[in-house]
Design a protein around this motif. Structure first.
Motif, PDB file in Angstrom:
ATOM      1  N   THR A 127       0.831  -1.210   0.000  1.00  0.00           N
ATOM      2  CA  THR A 127       0.000   0.000   0.000  1.00  0.00           C
ATOM      3  C   THR A 127       0.860   1.252   0.000  1.00  0.00           C
ATOM      4  OG1 THR A 127      -1.713  -1.196   1.239  1.00  0.00           O
ATOM      5  CG2 THR A 127      -1.851   1.203   1.216  1.00  0.00           C
ATOM      6  N   TRP A 146      -5.344   1.735   3.360  1.00  0.00           N
ATOM      7  CA  TRP A 146      -4.425   2.185   4.397  1.00  0.00           C
ATOM      8  C   TRP A 146      -5.066   2.152   5.777  1.00  0.00           C
ATOM      9  CZ3 TRP A 146       0.194   2.271   5.827  1.00  0.00           C
ATOM     10  CH2 TRP A 146       0.703   3.180   6.762  1.00  0.00           C
ATOM     11  N   ARG A 204      -2.783   0.379   8.788  1.00  0.00           N
ATOM     12  CA  ARG A 204      -1.909   1.355   9.443  1.00  0.00           C
ATOM     13  C   ARG A 204      -1.814   1.183  10.957  1.00  0.00           C
ATOM     14  NH1 ARG A 204      -6.050   6.515   8.752  1.00  0.00           N
ATOM     15  NH2 ARG A 204      -7.394   6.020  10.524  1.00  0.00           N
TER      16      ARG A 204
END
Length: 379
Positions: A189, A362, A366
């Motif tokens: 990503t 994301w 994350r």
């Protein structure tokens, strides 16, 4: 070269092709050459690349050199940027740790973008005053200056790999690096976030034909093109300063997706053919959004082992330049048919859709990185 080609051909495609020539070489040899920076001392790799590029650009400065030879030399000079950039990117985290790395990356990015801003804004006038060959000679001298700075300002460090790792072929190392980078959802990503610039850098590649739509005076085209090409780097300088100084590390990671969308959204307005002042503002705002690359870069460093950093950065850098080159080439061909303004707007719309999809991905990946950043800050 872009201005000269446009003056001779009046073709956005030919102009974009010359500009794209500075992005495409990494497709061929970038990943393999980047592996050198994991096998040999990174400082030494950077110095050798600078010396070779100085020699090549000096050859380009010889008056009367054929255009084909000039193109080959440009290709080789850009090809050597792969191991240089990979070595530099891998070396910086060894010098700066934790959030100091983000601040250092921001300063480096501001310096790079500031140089582009001044170069694009004043380059046309400088070339008109000095001539292209003297300008190339000056460019060769800057590579020598870079090598001297490395000799004087960066201490020697051992090669990152040793023992059995040194016996591995560069092809084997490259395959291992690709598996590392693209086999992990987080890294994949982040890489795609980096390559998103293929959409929002496209306007720079067709800035000269875009400038021709904003003025009827042929003498002003190169000046307006310089202003357009300098607008995004200026915005990136401002964005990097604000993002690196006033936004916390975890917050940077949270807003990264929104900033990525900001890089593309303003370009859509170009479809209504606004005047020069508005175009400059739109491209400036797009550049501000490009500060998200700082957060993506820092997260990438956190997720990649130190001994594989140069190769991983080299793969990303090669894809980065390749995406920019292909985007500019496709944009130049489309501008011949649909006009520069419409092509910039289409690139913005397509980039916005991709950025939105990446932002969703994301959010899912994350959490672990943010927790690592918080733990590091606490320690």
């Amino acid at each position: 070269m872009s201005v000269l080609v446009f003056q001779r051909t009046d073709s956005p495609l030919a102009t974009a092709s010359v500009y794209a020539l500075t992005y495409l070489p990494p497709i061929i040899g970038g990943p393999l050459l980047a592996a050198l920076a994991d096998r040999h001392a990174r400082r030494r790799i950077m110095i050798i690349c600078d010396l070779l590029r100085a020699a090549m650009v000096a050859l380009m400065a010889i008056p009367g050199i054929p255009f084909a030879a000039l193109s080959v030399l440009v290709f080789c000079v850009v090809l050597l940027s792969a191991p240089f950039s990979a070595a530099r990117a891998a070396l910086l985290p060894e010098i700066l740790e934790g959030d100091r790395y983000v601040v250092g990356s921001a300063l480096q990015n501001m310096t790079n973008q500031g140089a582009q801003m001044l170069g694009f804004a004043l380059g046309g006038a400088l070339i008109m005053g000095m001539g292209p060959y003297r300008a190339l000679a000056l460019d060769a001298a800057t590579y020598l200056a870079s090598a001297l700075i490395l000799v004087a300002g960066v201490r020697r460090r051992p090669a990152p790999l040793c023992g059995d790792a040194d016996s591995s072929s560069m092809w084997t190392m490259t395959r291992g690096g690709a598996k590392l980078v693209f086999g992990d959802l987080r890294l994949r990503t982040l890489v795609l976030f980096a390559w998103l610039c293929g959409f929002y850098v496209l306007p720079e590649g067709i800035a000269t034909p875009y400038a021709a739509t904003l003025t009827d005076d042929p003498q002003r085209i190169s000046f307006i093109a310089g202003l357009l090409m300098g607008a995004m780097p200026t915005g990136t300088v401002v964005g990097a300063f604000l993002f690196g100084r006033y936004v916390s590390p975890s917050r940077r990671l949270r807003v990264m997706g929104w900033l990525a969308m900001l890089t593309c959204a303003p370009l859509i307005v170009c479809a209504v053919r606004p005047p020069l002042a508005v175009v400059l503002v739109l491209w400036f705002v797009s550049g501000v959004g490009g500060a998200y690359q700082l957060a993506a870069n820092a997260a990438f460093v956190q997720c990649v082992p130190a001994e594989r950093r140069a190769l991983a950065f080299g793969l990303v850098h090669s894809g980065l330049l390749a995406s920019q080159g292909v985007g500019i080439l496709v944009g130049g061909a489309a501008a011949d048919r649909f006009g520069p303004e419409n092509v910039v707007a289409l690139a913005g719309a397509a980039g916005l859709l991709v950025a939105a999809a990446l932002a969703v991905l994301w959010v899912r990946s994350r959490k672990e990185i943010i927790e690592g950043v918080r733990a590091e800050a606490t320690a």
